[in-house]
Write a protein that holds these residues in place. Structure first.
Motif, mmCIF file in Angstrom:
data_model
loop_
_atom_site.group_PDB
_atom_site.id
_atom_site.type_symbol
_atom_site.label_atom_id
_atom_site.label_comp_id
_atom_site.label_asym_id
_atom_site.label_seq_id
_atom_site.Cartn_x
_atom_site.Cartn_y
_atom_site.Cartn_z
ATOM 1 N N MET A 102 -16.831 41.977 30.580
ATOM 2 C CA MET A 102 -16.176 41.930 31.212
ATOM 3 C C MET A 102 -15.235 42.131 32.021
ATOM 4 O O MET A 102 -15.037 42.821 32.647
ATOM 5 N N ILE A 103 -15.400 43.776 30.556
ATOM 6 C CA ILE A 103 -15.139 45.183 31.287
ATOM 7 C C ILE A 103 -15.138 45.573 32.076
ATOM 8 O O ILE A 103 -15.041 46.373 33.203
ATOM 9 N N ILE A 104 -17.312 45.659 31.518
ATOM 10 C CA ILE A 104 -17.724 46.440 32.484
ATOM 11 C C ILE A 104 -18.462 45.941 34.020
ATOM 12 O O ILE A 104 -18.004 46.169 35.136
ATOM 13 N N MET A 105 -18.340 44.257 34.135
ATOM 14 C CA MET A 105 -18.583 43.881 35.206
ATOM 15 C C MET A 105 -17.836 43.739 36.184
ATOM 16 O O MET A 105 -17.986 43.152 37.581
ATOM 17 N N LEU A 106 -16.298 42.908 35.951
ATOM 18 C CA LEU A 106 -15.834 42.569 37.289
ATOM 19 C C LEU A 106 -15.069 43.715 37.634
ATOM 20 O O LEU A 106 -14.659 43.103 38.514
ATOM 21 N N GLY A 158 -8.490 39.108 48.329
ATOM 22 C CA GLY A 158 -8.831 38.194 47.936
ATOM 23 C C GLY A 158 -10.426 38.662 46.915
ATOM 24 O O GLY A 158 -10.136 38.070 46.399
ATOM 25 N N ALA A 159 -10.789 39.755 46.827
ATOM 26 C CA ALA A 159 -11.569 40.201 46.306
ATOM 27 C C ALA A 159 -11.243 40.313 44.587
ATOM 28 O O ALA A 159 -11.736 40.053 43.758
ATOM 29 N N PHE A 160 -9.727 40.790 44.515
ATOM 30 C CA PHE A 160 -9.214 40.946 42.782
ATOM 31 C C PHE A 160 -9.292 39.533 42.770
ATOM 32 O O PHE A 160 -9.349 39.469 40.740
ATOM 33 N N VAL A 161 -8.579 38.795 43.390
ATOM 34 C CA VAL A 161 -8.470 37.278 43.250
ATOM 35 C C VAL A 161 -9.986 36.567 42.637
ATOM 36 O O VAL A 161 -10.225 35.870 41.101
ATOM 37 N N PHE A 162 -10.562 36.627 43.294
ATOM 38 C CA PHE A 162 -12.328 36.188 42.258
ATOM 39 C C PHE A 162 -12.404 36.922 41.910
ATOM 40 O O PHE A 162 -13.306 36.180 40.818
ATOM 41 N N ALA A 163 -12.573 38.499 41.617
ATOM 42 C CA ALA A 163 -12.946 38.481 40.328
ATOM 43 C C ALA A 163 -12.064 38.246 38.986
ATOM 44 O O ALA A 163 -12.720 37.542 37.575
ATOM 45 N N LEU A 164 -10.805 37.783 39.060
ATOM 46 C CA LEU A 164 -9.994 37.264 38.207
ATOM 47 C C LEU A 164 -10.471 36.041 37.867
ATOM 48 O O LEU A 164 -10.971 35.568 36.281
ATOM 49 N N THR A 165 -10.618 35.096 38.989
ATOM 50 C CA THR A 165 -10.845 33.828 38.421
ATOM 51 C C THR A 165 -12.849 33.567 37.949
ATOM 52 O O THR A 165 -13.308 32.465 37.180
ATOM 53 N N VAL A 166 -13.707 34.910 38.317
ATOM 54 C CA VAL A 166 -14.954 35.255 37.999
ATOM 55 C C VAL A 166 -14.527 35.355 35.967
ATOM 56 O O VAL A 166 -15.089 34.445 35.448
ATOM 57 N N ALA A 167 -13.765 36.056 35.932
ATOM 58 C CA ALA A 167 -13.275 36.516 34.281
ATOM 59 C C ALA A 167 -13.037 34.923 33.695
ATOM 60 O O ALA A 167 -13.306 35.099 32.417
ATOM 61 N N MET A 188 -22.778 36.208 35.866
ATOM 62 C CA MET A 188 -22.739 37.854 35.804
ATOM 63 C C MET A 188 -23.049 38.057 37.314
ATOM 64 O O MET A 188 -22.820 39.387 38.277
ATOM 65 N N ILE A 189 -24.651 38.744 37.379
ATOM 66 C CA ILE A 189 -25.847 38.948 37.153
ATOM 67 C C ILE A 189 -25.838 38.341 39.115
ATOM 68 O O ILE A 189 -25.754 39.076 40.274
ATOM 69 N N SER A 190 -25.855 37.392 39.297
ATOM 70 C CA SER A 190 -26.158 35.981 40.211
ATOM 71 C C SER A 190 -24.569 36.609 41.037
ATOM 72 O O SER A 190 -24.889 36.839 42.687
ATOM 73 N N VAL A 191 -23.797 36.420 40.444
ATOM 74 C CA VAL A 191 -22.917 36.771 41.716
ATOM 75 C C VAL A 191 -22.685 38.476 41.718
ATOM 76 O O VAL A 191 -22.415 38.477 43.152
ATOM 77 N N ILE A 192 -22.944 38.995 41.603
ATOM 78 C CA ILE A 192 -22.971 40.941 41.750
ATOM 79 C C ILE A 192 -24.018 41.280 43.402
ATOM 80 O O ILE A 192 -23.828 41.247 43.917
ATOM 81 N N VAL A 193 -24.861 40.148 42.779
ATOM 82 C CA VAL A 193 -26.188 40.036 43.532
ATOM 83 C C VAL A 193 -25.925 39.134 44.584
ATOM 84 O O VAL A 193 -25.831 39.559 46.587
ATOM 85 N N ALA A 194 -25.150 38.254 44.875
ATOM 86 C CA ALA A 194 -24.308 37.338 45.661
ATOM 87 C C ALA A 194 -23.914 38.217 46.540
ATOM 88 O O ALA A 194 -23.538 38.577 47.984
ATOM 89 N N SER A 195 -22.449 38.668 45.652
ATOM 90 C CA SER A 195 -21.357 39.590 46.495
ATOM 91 C C SER A 195 -21.976 41.041 47.528
ATOM 92 O O SER A 195 -21.756 41.237 48.332
ATOM 93 N N ILE A 196 -23.505 41.048 46.401
ATOM 94 C CA ILE A 196 -23.511 43.110 48.072
ATOM 95 C C ILE A 196 -24.465 42.084 48.424
ATOM 96 O O ILE A 196 -24.234 42.782 49.840
ATOM 97 N N PHE A 197 -24.970 41.005 49.285
ATOM 98 C CA PHE A 197 -25.574 40.467 50.325
ATOM 99 C C PHE A 197 -25.353 39.529 51.298
ATOM 100 O O PHE A 197 -25.848 39.135 52.480
ATOM 101 N N LEU A 198 -24.222 39.017 50.985
ATOM 102 C CA LEU A 198 -23.635 37.706 51.441
ATOM 103 C C LEU A 198 -22.128 38.204 51.837
ATOM 104 O O LEU A 198 -21.575 39.302 51.402
ATOM 105 N N PRO A 199 -21.899 37.560 53.466
ATOM 106 C CA PRO A 199 -20.991 38.361 54.055
ATOM 107 C C PRO A 199 -19.216 36.993 53.848
ATOM 108 O O PRO A 199 -18.709 37.322 54.101
ATOM 109 N N PHE A 200 -20.058 36.930 53.035
ATOM 110 C CA PHE A 200 -18.857 35.419 52.149
ATOM 111 C C PHE A 200 -18.520 35.623 50.739
ATOM 112 O O PHE A 200 -19.386 35.891 49.951
ATOM 113 N N LEU A 201 -17.460 34.641 50.549
ATOM 114 C CA LEU A 201 -17.657 35.141 48.257
ATOM 115 C C LEU A 201 -18.506 33.354 48.395
ATOM 116 O O LEU A 201 -18.787 32.706 48.916
ATOM 117 N N PRO A 202 -19.533 33.875 47.450
ATOM 118 C CA PRO A 202 -20.411 32.412 46.957
ATOM 119 C C PRO A 202 -19.747 31.475 46.141
ATOM 120 O O PRO A 202 -20.325 30.422 46.112
#
Length: 864
Positions: free
Chosen positions: A264-268, A284-293, A678-692
């Protein structure tokens, strides 16, 4: 042998004049002034209680553990996202559920810790308040707290021993040590220290009376050699106050919790930075990261763990096994060494007549007849030996024998003589005295020996030959009693002990506490299930070896207590690798043996029922006692058996293994799935113009996935998986995560590719379609992957999933489809899934399941 033990033996061996000199006293005891001075110098004779912990501090100590820390971080995150940063209606449900989980799990652990001090508290209540001490040349009643080293006390029947005492004069002193050793037979104590008694524990020392035991009969004077916390009882109390060592299961849970925290500490921060930079919306990114946690934390672990343990406890209760500490169920599953005593566990705790022999060692019915007449006609309470003789005689139809005799008189049994006699008269008015009792005592009274039907003088040669027969069978494990008689009995005479002389030795009878019929098959079954049975007993090696041979316990290598004392820790660790029988073992030695097995990497269970077992019960990974045990043993144990039988343990072991297997299923799925997400969210965040996914999607997805997982504790297990001990191995789990986590990401990315290239979903305006597709895939894949991960052969009909697991997964999938296939979709900011999208979702899910099953079957090799 420890330094303190050597000092004790030196004290017990000193001549009395040197003993008095060592304690600066005399045979007249202390004066009141000297005793008061010593009391001020040495302190009272009391077992000092440890300073009681503040309950609040104890609760906080239990609260702060790795998994609770993970959940508390999630609670803080949820508080920020659902309450502080929420623009709509504030959601208190998630934070309430998480808080309840933390509080309940903490309370359970806190209550168990508080109970652990109860054993030592009960020990402190075992000693009476006053004792008769020699002060100013006369015995006076004083509080036991005022006893000091060197005090001389008077003992008589009914007294409880007020400190550790060395006997300095005694007449027929018999001490009951049942509270310490669990053995109900009184033990005689003498003035002289017997060097052979060193082979046993302190309770076997011939002139040592231990605090808390009690006098059955006789009188004595004794000198105080240890007081308060330095007594055997005091040392036991101190050790029982220590916290029980954590089990490997608890250690693995802590390791996994720390792993999740690190992830959690590394990926978020990575997820937050990528989304903030690429989408230019750091809030929005902060809220999304916390929700992913929140979504990536297996907050159902305490629920799944508690459910599994509770189910195991309920099932074990059906098999006469009471679980005091639920965490011990997992230790049952891990257990690969079971250390147990002999009496009542492997044996029937009963006496049967095994042999009746003449002085040459040959079977002789005449010896049985004489023993039968002695036992039958005695008027006192018939003990187990008498009943065994009568039962065997009746099996040979000797009942009619009593019709030819009438009893004239008897000389009752007492502990000092260790024999009893009856005087009988037959139909021809012939009188006969028949005596049976301890071999040494009877031999002293015998002047003649009956050999091959001829009576001759019992000279040194024939005495030695008879003793050799006795010793041979005694060393072979039989409890031997001598039988003698004489015909020269006077008429019109008041019989007494003085008439027991010039007897004719006619033979011996040998008794055995036989093995239970269930012992051998149960030990074989335990061995089949990967559990080595090791017998640790205070009994003699000969008796223990005979019993162990009968039930299939290997006796090729054996050790006695004296051998253990001569070994250092490294030597003992090597010794326990090859030994399955330890005899004449003291409580400290029992603890050392258990610890040596643990240091060799074994998970050890210990079954015992006396105070002398308390140290080993505390040391073991799972302490097992019985309902009839002394209170201290029951308090020190994790498991209580309503029946002292190895057979009832087997079900407990299997329940423990089922619990661990189902726990592993949950953790494999949760940890690998979370890592993959976590891996999927990082990949999606890099290539998508919106939150997955939106925060609401993650929370609902997490809730439905948790619902699917609640059935795991009730799942069936492959019988082959129960054939060996099971451990929750954090290394194997990490390895599983590193293999199957990225595998799940591959199919997540496949979803992204299909949506991007097949359905051309690329703009923020189309985000809701993307989110609906991945939301559906996420829940369906997590719910169905359980059926693949749960077994090595997931599509086999031999190991079917439980009905509960199928139902809760069907419910989770049904609710998901209800959300994405009906207008309810809008309530959680989704759209209705179209038919082409649904076909692709189910197709990718199916491909994911098949691929995972193939890798699990043909590629994946668990460490265990």
């Amino acid at each position: 042998m420890t330094q303190k033990n050597k000092q004790l033996i030196e004290t017990l061996s000193l001549p009395q004049d040197e003993l008095f000199e060592a304690f600066e006293t005399t045979s007249d005891g202390y004066t009141s002034e000297v005793a008061l001075k010593k009391l001020e110098e040495l302190g009272p004779n009391e077992i000092k209680p440890h300073k009681k912990k503040n309950p609040f501090v104890g609760f906080v100590n239990v609260l702060i553990n790795p998994f609770n820390l993970v959940l508390m971080v999630v609670i803080a995150i949820t508080f920020i996202t659902d309450i502080i940063l929420s623009t709509g209606e504030k959601d208190y449900l998630t934070i309430s559920i998480l808080s309840i989980i933390v509080i309940i799990s903490t309370l359970i652990s806190f209550i168990q810790d508080e109970r652990s001090s109860a054993a030592s508290e009960k020990l402190l209540n075992m000693v009476s308040n006053t004792t008769a001490a020699l002060r100013d040349k006369e015995f006076i009643e004083i509080p036991i707290d005022d006893l000091v080293l060197g005090d001389i006390v008077n003992l008589s029947a009914g007294d409880i021993i007020p400190a550790d005492l060395r006997v300095i004069s005694a007449k027929d002193l018999f001490i009951s040590q049942a509270t310490l050793t669990g053995e109900s037979q009184p033990v005689e104590k003498f003035v002289r220290f017997d060097e052979e008694s060193i082979d046993g524990g302190e309770s076997d020392y011939s002139n040592l009376c231990l605090m808390g035991t009690n006098v059955v009969s006789g009188t004595a004077r004794a000198i105080v050699v240890r007081t308060g916390s330095n007594t055997y009882l005091g040392k036991m109390t101190h050790i029982l106050k220590t916290t029980k060592r954590s089990t490997s299961f608890e250690h693995s849970i802590s390791t996994i919790s720390r792993l999740l925290m690190r992830l959690m500490i590394i990926m978020l921060p990575i997820i937050f930075v990528i989304n903030g930079l690429l989408k230019h919306d750091f809030i929005g990114a902060f809220v999304f990261a916390l929700t992913v946690a929140v979504g990536l934390t297996p907050e159902m672990l305490p629920v799944v763990l508690s459910s599994g343990l509770a189910r195991g406890a309920i099932n074990m209760a059906k098999h006469q096994t009471i679980v005091k500490s639920q965490s011990s169920i997992s230790s049952f599953g891990e257990m690969d060494v079971l250390c147990t005593d002999k009496t009542g566990t492997i044996t029937q705790d009963d006496i049967i007549l095994e042999r009746y022999m003449d002085v040459n060692g040959d079977d002789d019915m005449r010896v049985l007849r004489h023993a039968y007449l002695n036992s039958y006609f005695q008027s006192g309470l018939k003990n187990l030996i008498d009943l065994a003789i009568i039962e065997r005689a009746k099996s040979y139809n000797m009942d009619d024998l009593i019709n030819y005799y009438t009893i004239v008189d008897e000389i009752p049994f007492d502990f000092s003589r260790r024999r009893m006699s009856v005087i009988l008269e037959d139909s021809n008015d012939k009188r006969q005295l028949i005596t049976k009792g301890a071999v040494e005592e009877i031999m002293k009274l015998c002047k003649y020996i009956d050999r091959d039907g001829k009576v001759s003088l019992l000279d040194d040669e024939t005495r030695k030959e008879a003793m050799d027969v006795y010793m041979q069978h005694n060393n072979d494990g039989l409890r031997m009693i001598a039988v003698a008689q004489k015909n020269d009995v006077p008429a019109d005479h008041e019989f007494g002990v003085d008439d027991e002389y010039d007897l004719v030795l006619i033979g011996f009878i040998g008794f055995l506490d036989p093995p239970k019929e269930s012992a051998k098959p149960t030990i074989e079954s335990l061995n089949h299930h990967g559990v080595d049975v090791v017998v640790i007993t205070g009994d003699s090696l000969g008796v223990a070896k005979k019993v162990c041979n009968k039930v299939g316990v290997d006796t090729e290598v054996t050790y006695i207590g004296k051998d253990i004392d001569e070994m250092d820790d490294d030597q003992l660790r090597e010794a326990v690798k090859h030994c399955h029988l330890f005899a004449k073992i003291s409580p400290d030695q029992k603890k050392r043996i258990v610890e040596s097995f643990q240091n060799n990497g074994h998970t050890v269970g210990f079954l015992g029922d006396g105070i002398n077992d308390a140290l080993a019960l505390k040391q073991a990974d799972v302490g097992i006692s019985v309902d009839t045990a002394v209170d201290i043993a029951k308090e020190s144990a994790d498991i209580i058996l309503l029946k002292k039988d190895l057979n009832v343990l087997e079900q407990g072991i299997l329940e423990g293994r089922k619990t661990i297997i189902n726990m592993v299923k949950y953790l494999e799925m949760a940890v690998s799935g979370n890592f993959g997400n976590m891996i999927s969210v990082i990949v999606a965040s890099i290539f998508l113009p919106f939150l997955p996914l939106l925060p609401v999607h993650i929370l609902v997805q997490n809730l439905l996935s948790d619902l699917a997982q609640t059935g795991i504790p009730f799942d069936n297990c492959d019988p082959k998986d129960l054939d060996k001990p099971r451990k929750l191995d954090s290394k194997s789990l990490t390895r599983f995560m590193m293999v199957f986590g990225p595998l799940s990401s591959i199919f997540d990315i496949m979803c992204f590719i299909v949506l991007w290239f097949v359905f051309d979903i690329r703009t923020p305006q189309q985000a809701i379609i993307f989110q609906t597709f991945w939301f559906t895939f996420g829940i369906l894949s997590q719910a169905l992957i359980i059926f693949v991960i749960r077994a090595k052969h997931p599509f086999s009909f031999k190991n079917r999933p439980s009905t509960v697991l199928v139902l809760v997964n069907a419910l989770a999938i049904g609710i998901t489809l209800l959300f994405v296939l009906t207008p309810l979709a809008s309530t959680i900011e989704l759209t209705i899934l179209t038919r082409p999208h649904a076909i692709w979702v189910f197709g990718i899910v199916g491909l994911y399941l098949i691929t995972t099953a193939l890798i699990k079957k043909f590629v994946w090799t668990p460490l265990d």
